[in-house]
Design a protein around this motif. Structure first.
Motif, short mmCIF file in Angstrom:
data_model
loop_
_atom_site.label_atom_id
_atom_site.label_comp_id
_atom_site.label_asym_id
_atom_site.label_seq_id
_atom_site.Cartn_x
_atom_site.Cartn_y
_atom_site.Cartn_z
N THR A 20 0.84 -1.21 0.00
CA THR A 20 0.00 0.00 0.00
C THR A 20 0.87 1.26 0.00
N ASN A 92 -4.33 2.59 -4.38
CA ASN A 92 -3.22 1.85 -3.77
C ASN A 92 -3.71 0.82 -2.76
N LEU A 93 -4.72 1.20 -1.97
CA LEU A 93 -5.26 0.29 -0.97
C LEU A 93 -6.20 -0.74 -1.61
N THR A 343 -5.00 6.19 3.72
CA THR A 343 -4.82 4.79 3.33
C THR A 343 -3.67 4.13 4.06
#
Length: 389
Positions: A20, A92-93, A343
């Motif tokens: 992440t 990204n997460l 995140t």
């Protein structure tokens, strides 16, 4: 099996966080996500997935597979970022959640059967690669497709809007228009169309929105442009309606061309998105598993105004696109730099592991209980028949 999946996920929490954070620290624009794609491929290869990079000749797409036979469970990874703004929508997460779900499921699938597929799908912001994959028939052999999207709330998968992008180009037939007195320019033809859009929209009672961007239309008083373009994004409740609007716009463009004697061209310049048709049976199973894992703050079904490529996926395979709350702060807005930073919070990482677990145990349910998959497929084909009818 479910407990084995959940236990394994807690052993790879650091790896998922590192994934992440790497994507957060290295944001890449659509179809240029080289670093993100390479790391995801490396992670999957290290866990014995067979990976095809440069999938369908898309340099930052990949196909990864583990297991044998049916059912075939597909997880999607989106990993593009907004230029100059980063991962303000949490791709990204989202990628980390799908990857974690696939890794944990791979630890039990040899015992229970089935195949796990991870599809790296770049370009979500500009005509996602999922659409290309769907049109190329890649999803025809999948049984279900799933992904979870980070948000400021937890919600069940609902609908999205159909998006149809158009490019309208007007070109002068009279050479350099600024050399002629009182001549009509391509900009005049564009303005005629833009004014006419309001008439079209009135016929849809607020169910259609048209976002516009005028290009090459600027000029100095003595130097009008001889080419002018409008980019339109038709946003409708379903793709059929979007097509109707497109046909009306084409008639409007042709009328403008005839009146101004300016040549015109209308084309679809990006991949369109169908509306999302959530498989309710699959959604109920996932939502139940998420609650069993301790996330009980769902606000119900969430219908989004945006268009997403998962909408086109839902035309080809039963799928869901639920949302998971990744921040407990009320002052953070979705799509902001603060949301991107969130995140990486411990709260977000716990939620990501839980969401991955819910995806993985839902897959276990589908693999182990044939009646569940039968109901999912029955609903899917009934929905397709209804739409086609």
């Amino acid at each position: 099996m479910k407990q084995e999946v959940i236990s394994y996920l807690h052993t790879i929490k650091d790896e998922i966080y590192n994934l992440t954070k790497f994507l957060y620290d290295n944001p890449e624009k659509s179809y240029h996500e080289t670093k993100a794609c390479n790391l995801l491929i490396e992670t999957l290869k290290n866990n014995n997935f067979k990976v095809i990079p440069n999938y369908l000749d898309i340099s930052t797409a990949f196909y990864a597979e583990y297991g044998n036979g049916y059912p075939r469970i597909c997880f999607f990874c989106d990993y593009d970022a907004v230029p100059d703004k980063g991962h303000i929508h949490g791709h990204n997460l989202s990628s980390a959640i799908s990857c974690a779900a696939a890794l944990s499921l791979s630890k039990v699938v040899d015992k229970i059967g089935g195949t796990i597929i991870v599809l790296g799908s770049p370009g979500e912001y500009v005509g996602g690669a999922k659409v290309t994959m769907a049109k190329q028939g890649i999803l025809n052999d999948m049984d279900v497709a799933m992904m979870v999207h980070p948000d400021i709330l937890t919600a069940e998968s609902g609908t999205s809007k159909a998006i149809l992008p158009l490019c309208i180009k007007f070109t002068s037939n009279d050479g350099v228009t600024y050399l002629k007195s009182n001549s009509l320019s391509p900009l005049d033809a564009c303005l005629f169309v833009l004014n006419g859009l309001n008439v079209i929209l009135k016929g849809y009672n607020g169910t259609v929105q048209i976002d516009t961007l005028l290009e090459n239309g600027g000029y100095t008083p003595s130097l009008p442009h001889d080419v002018c373009e409008i980019r339109l994004y038709i946003r409708a409740v379903d793709y059929c309606t979007a097509e109707q609007v497109k046909d009306q716009i084409k008639k409007l463009v042709e009328a403008s061309s005839a009146i101004t004697n300016i040549s015109c061209e209308v084309k679809i310049n990006e991949l369109p998105y169908c509306q999302l048709t959530t498989n309710k049976t699959l959604s109920r199973i996932f939502s139940h598993n998420l609650k069993e894992l301790g996330v009980i703050d769902s606000c119900g079904v969430y219908d989004i105004e945006a268009g997403i490529s998962m909408g086109t996926v839902s035309e080809y395979v039963p799928c869901i696109h639920p949302f998971i709350q990744i921040t407990d702060r009320d002052d953070i807005s979705y799509g902001s730099p603060d949301f991107a930073a969130a995140t990486l919070s411990s709260f977000a990482q716990e939620r990501a592991i839980t969401a991955a677990a819910a995806l993985a145990v839902t897959a276990v349910d589908i693999i182990q209980k044939e009646t569940i998959l039968s109901k999912i497929k029955e609903e899917f084909y009934a929905s397709k028949k209804k739409i086609e009818g």
